[in-house]
Scaffold this motif. Sequence first.
Motif, PDB file in Angstrom:
ATOM      1  N   LYS A   4       0.845  -1.188   0.000  1.00 35.02           N
ATOM      2  CA  LYS A   4       0.000   0.000   0.000  1.00 35.02           C
ATOM      3  C   LYS A   4       0.881   1.237   0.000  1.00 35.02           C
ATOM      4  CE  LYS A   4      -4.115  -2.022   2.125  1.00 35.02           C
ATOM      5  NZ  LYS A   4      -3.656  -3.424   2.017  1.00 35.02           N
ATOM      6  N   ILE A   6       1.164   5.484  -0.129  1.00 32.80           N
ATOM      7  CA  ILE A   6       0.518   6.774   0.069  1.00 32.80           C
ATOM      8  C   ILE A   6       1.498   7.873  -0.321  1.00 32.80           C
ATOM      9  CG2 ILE A   6      -1.036   5.968   1.884  1.00 32.80           C
ATOM     10  CD1 ILE A   6       0.850   7.097   3.946  1.00 32.80           C
ATOM     11  N   THR A  34      -6.393  14.391  -5.711  1.00 33.08           N
ATOM     12  CA  THR A  34      -6.906  13.024  -5.865  1.00 33.08           C
ATOM     13  C   THR A  34      -7.604  12.841  -7.212  1.00 33.08           C
ATOM     14  OG1 THR A  34      -8.994  13.576  -4.748  1.00 33.08           O
ATOM     15  CG2 THR A  34      -7.188  12.725  -3.375  1.00 33.08           C
ATOM     16  N   MET A  57     -10.540   4.553   4.835  1.00 36.80           N
ATOM     17  CA  MET A  57      -9.159   4.696   4.378  1.00 36.80           C
ATOM     18  C   MET A  57      -8.209   4.864   5.556  1.00 36.80           C
ATOM     19  SD  MET A  57      -7.647   7.253   1.432  1.00 36.80           S
ATOM     20  CE  MET A  57      -8.639   6.434   0.184  1.00 36.80           C
ATOM     21  N   ASP A  58      -8.663   5.587   6.598  1.00 39.71           N
ATOM     22  CA  ASP A  58      -7.851   5.737   7.814  1.00 39.71           C
ATOM     23  C   ASP A  58      -7.507   4.372   8.395  1.00 39.71           C
ATOM     24  OD1 ASP A  58      -7.963   8.481   7.598  1.00 39.71           O
ATOM     25  OD2 ASP A  58      -9.607   8.715   9.030  1.00 39.71           O
ATOM     26  N   VAL A  61      -4.774   2.266   6.341  1.00 47.62           N
ATOM     27  CA  VAL A  61      -3.350   2.591   6.462  1.00 47.62           C
ATOM     28  C   VAL A  61      -2.985   2.996   7.892  1.00 47.62           C
ATOM     29  CG1 VAL A  61      -3.039   3.213   4.049  1.00 47.62           C
ATOM     30  CG2 VAL A  61      -3.822   4.948   5.653  1.00 47.62           C
ATOM     31  N   HIS A  66      -2.712   9.896   4.597  1.00 45.19           N
ATOM     32  CA  HIS A  66      -2.901   9.443   3.216  1.00 45.19           C
ATOM     33  C   HIS A  66      -3.361  10.547   2.282  1.00 45.19           C
ATOM     34  CE1 HIS A  66      -7.150   9.603   4.190  1.00 45.19           C
ATOM     35  NE2 HIS A  66      -6.941   8.787   5.220  1.00 45.19           N
ATOM     36  N   VAL A  70      -4.862   6.076  -1.675  1.00 49.71           N
ATOM     37  CA  VAL A  70      -4.014   4.931  -1.361  1.00 49.71           C
ATOM     38  C   VAL A  70      -3.948   4.041  -2.597  1.00 49.71           C
ATOM     39  CG1 VAL A  70      -3.700   2.856   0.056  1.00 49.71           C
ATOM     40  CG2 VAL A  70      -4.616   4.949   1.093  1.00 49.71           C
ATOM     41  N   SER A 143       6.350   0.785   2.057  1.00 51.48           N
ATOM     42  CA  SER A 143       5.512   1.897   1.604  1.00 51.48           C
ATOM     43  C   SER A 143       6.005   3.240   2.134  1.00 51.48           C
ATOM     44  CB  SER A 143       4.061   1.665   2.028  1.00 51.48           C
ATOM     45  OG  SER A 143       3.960   1.511   3.432  1.00 51.48           O
ATOM     46  N   LYS A 147       7.163   6.379  -0.198  1.00 52.82           N
ATOM     47  CA  LYS A 147       6.554   7.702  -0.073  1.00 52.82           C
ATOM     48  C   LYS A 147       7.610   8.776   0.144  1.00 52.82           C
ATOM     49  CE  LYS A 147       3.475  10.564   2.713  1.00 52.82           C
ATOM     50  NZ  LYS A 147       2.676  10.683   3.949  1.00 52.82           N
TER      51      LYS A 147
END
Length: 251
Positions: A4, A6, A34, A57-58, A61, A66, A70, A143, A147
Amino acid sequence: MGEKIIGFHAIEEGLKKASSGSVLYIARGMGGHTQDLERQALLSSKVVVKKIAKVEMDRMVSQADHRGAVLDLVSSAQELGGKVQNLSVKDFCKNLHDDDSALILVLDEITDPQNLGAILRSADQFSVSLVVVPDRRSAHANSTVIKVSSGAAHYVPMAQVTNINREIEYLKSQGFWVYGAAMNGQAVYKTTFPNRTVLVMGNEGKGIGQLTQRLCDHMVSIPMTGHIDSLNVSVATGILLYEVRRQQATK
């Protein structure tokens, strides 16, 4: 499903390498950047776009920042079609011609993913030929690293090895000169780097291990006049990589 990712820049790079079945999750009502990511994903036949609630979504991840997007890759970062893969140092050297130059970065137990991500970003900018990291007691390309590197981890060739000292010895047998970073080393501007250079950066706290130091042909340092005793390892790496590449460009 898989790795995943972000961070907008990291997702943009991840979309370029995504395998069939990967999913871009967009939080409803976020708008802004987005929407650009959604458009990029829709241009690919390999990525599915799904819109979900921000709270979902919280959880996905673990409350990480994020910012409404994601990317869930069907394969982990180590399996992507980019250069985030476990190369062999020997195979890398076999592909070098006798007159080829190369810059290899060896990371001796860099454990902070933030530092590794920043280092990989510098490695990409200064065209490092290969980054070598140990299997154990080291951060790897997860991840967070992707990032922080703004997606550069997809492009920097990496070798994950069992014993970095053994790999350094092999590189020396292939015509590489090895330079370790240490506060008591020779000032970097007084050092001449050859066409085949290995730069070794040590752990955030203890620096380069003693056995590894003994394998270095030279120790180099960055002259400083500030009030603190050292630079962050990722900052120091960027400065040293720049100097090596600056010298090689003028030859």
